[in-house]
Write a protein that holds these residues in place. Structure first.
Motif, short mmCIF file in Angstrom:
data_model
loop_
_atom_site.label_atom_id
_atom_site.label_comp_id
_atom_site.label_asym_id
_atom_site.label_seq_id
_atom_site.Cartn_x
_atom_site.Cartn_y
_atom_site.Cartn_z
N TRP A 61 50.88 -56.98 54.34
CA TRP A 61 51.17 -55.96 53.34
C TRP A 61 50.88 -54.59 53.93
O TRP A 61 49.94 -54.43 54.74
CB TRP A 61 50.30 -56.19 52.11
N CYS A 62 51.66 -53.58 53.53
CA CYS A 62 51.39 -52.20 53.92
C CYS A 62 51.75 -51.28 52.77
O CYS A 62 52.75 -51.52 52.06
CB CYS A 62 52.21 -51.83 55.16
N ALA A 63 50.96 -50.25 52.56
CA ALA A 63 51.21 -49.29 51.48
C ALA A 63 52.57 -48.62 51.67
O ALA A 63 52.99 -48.34 52.79
CB ALA A 63 50.11 -48.24 51.44
N GLU A 64 53.22 -48.34 50.55
CA GLU A 64 54.54 -47.71 50.60
C GLU A 64 54.45 -46.26 51.06
O GLU A 64 55.32 -45.78 51.79
CB GLU A 64 55.21 -47.80 49.23
N GLN A 65 53.42 -45.54 50.61
CA GLN A 65 53.24 -44.14 50.99
C GLN A 65 51.99 -44.00 51.86
O GLN A 65 50.92 -44.48 51.50
CB GLN A 65 53.11 -43.26 49.74
N LEU A 242 42.73 -47.54 44.23
CA LEU A 242 42.71 -47.20 45.64
C LEU A 242 43.54 -45.95 45.84
O LEU A 242 44.68 -45.86 45.35
CB LEU A 242 43.29 -48.34 46.49
N LEU A 243 43.00 -44.99 46.55
CA LEU A 243 43.68 -43.72 46.77
C LEU A 243 45.03 -43.96 47.45
O LEU A 243 45.11 -44.59 48.50
CB LEU A 243 42.82 -42.80 47.63
N GLY A 244 46.09 -43.46 46.82
CA GLY A 244 47.42 -43.54 47.41
C GLY A 244 48.11 -44.88 47.23
O GLY A 244 49.20 -45.09 47.79
#
Length: 284
Positions: A61-65, A242-244
């Motif tokens: 998984w990886c954050a979109e932004q 979680l920030l962002g």
């Protein structure tokens, strides 16, 4: 919704070389397209951001932004030369410098089994090497050489964000009847049955070679091997923000990490090396 923020690079109609640098969200990203797998690394942190064996859903998984500066949340950050907060410097970044600095790609090649990449970071009197072998399985190996004339302390981790259908649907086996420490409740714990991270989890288990991540909704079981690391860490923020990262995104991952030295640190003599590994393969 795309399977991964970097999906658009693999959806291109044109043929791609096996290795190709792209620019994405103000980072240099190495896109890897091999008959056995697709993957992506960020030059910042030598961070594996995406891994997907052919014909399967993404494993990571990886954050979109991503933030304009600072650490990228997701994939497999290299936490080095300390894991968590620095033991004495409160203003220094959590999880160390390695995930914030650009690494040098020393080698990249392919063969019938997949791809091999070797990254290096040289900082002060340290040399850190990360080797990745990617194909139908994922293998990461981190090696630190201490080149100073005096002993030093070190802690490090490979902090993997595993992509899942939903945190309410998954469970981790292989921890049954094992003593651990629950950081949320600040007390020792013993796991009874499979561990379900729904609601929040931050547990540390010592001397566990591997766990199995069961995801019935995706009909997938991953065997995650943390090798000879001191600790296997399982983490999910639960309802904590979680920030962002949106709440929807938080439901799509659980962290299973390989870590060593997080309590008192590893003591390295001049010229001594420290090693850490993380491997995964699909059981079904």
């Amino acid at each position: 919704m795309p399977e991964h923020p970097l999906h658009r690079f693999f959806a291109a109609r044109r043929p791609r070389p096996t290795f190709e640098w792209e620019r994405y969200q103000q980072r240099d990203v190495l896109i890897i397209d091999h008959p056995l797998c697709q993957a992506a690394f960020s030059r910042q942190g030598a961070q594996l951001l995406h891994f997907q064996p052919t014909g399967e859903r993404p494993w990571l998984w990886c954050a979109e932004q991503w933030p304009q500066v600072g650490a990228i949340r997701g994939g497999v950050p290299v936490c080095w030369p300390w894991y968590g907060r620095h033991p004495s410097e409160d203003l220094w970044p959590a999880h160390g410098w390695a995930r914030l600095l650009d690494w040098k790609l020393m080698d990249s090649h392919e063969d019938a089994q997949g791809v091999v990449l070797k990254w290096r970071l040289e900082l002060c009197d340290w040399q850190v090497d990360l080797e990745a072998r990617l194909g139908s399985r994922m293998e990461l190996s981190l090696s630190t050489e201490h080149q100073d004339s005096e002993p030093c302390q070190l802690s490090h981790a490979l902090l993997a964000y595993w992509r899942i259908s939903d945190v309410s649907e998954v469970a981790l086996s292989g921890l049954e009847d094992i003593e651990g420490y629950d950081h949320l409740n600040r007390q020792a714990c013993r796991q009874e049955g499979a561990l379900k991270p729904k609601g929040g989890c931050q547990r540390v288990y010592s001397g566990i070679p591997g766990v199995q991540l069961h995801d019935p909704a995706w009909q997938r079981q991953l065997c995650i091997d943390t090798g000879d690391s001191d600790d296997t860490v399982v983490w999910h923020p639960g309802s904590r923000p979680l920030l962002g990262v949106t709440g929807r995104e938080c439901q799509r991952f659980v962290c299973v990490e390989a870590a060593s030295g997080s309590d008192d640190g590893l003591s390295l003599a001049p010229g001594q090396r420290a090693h850490l590994s993380l491997q995964a393969h699909r059981l079904s």
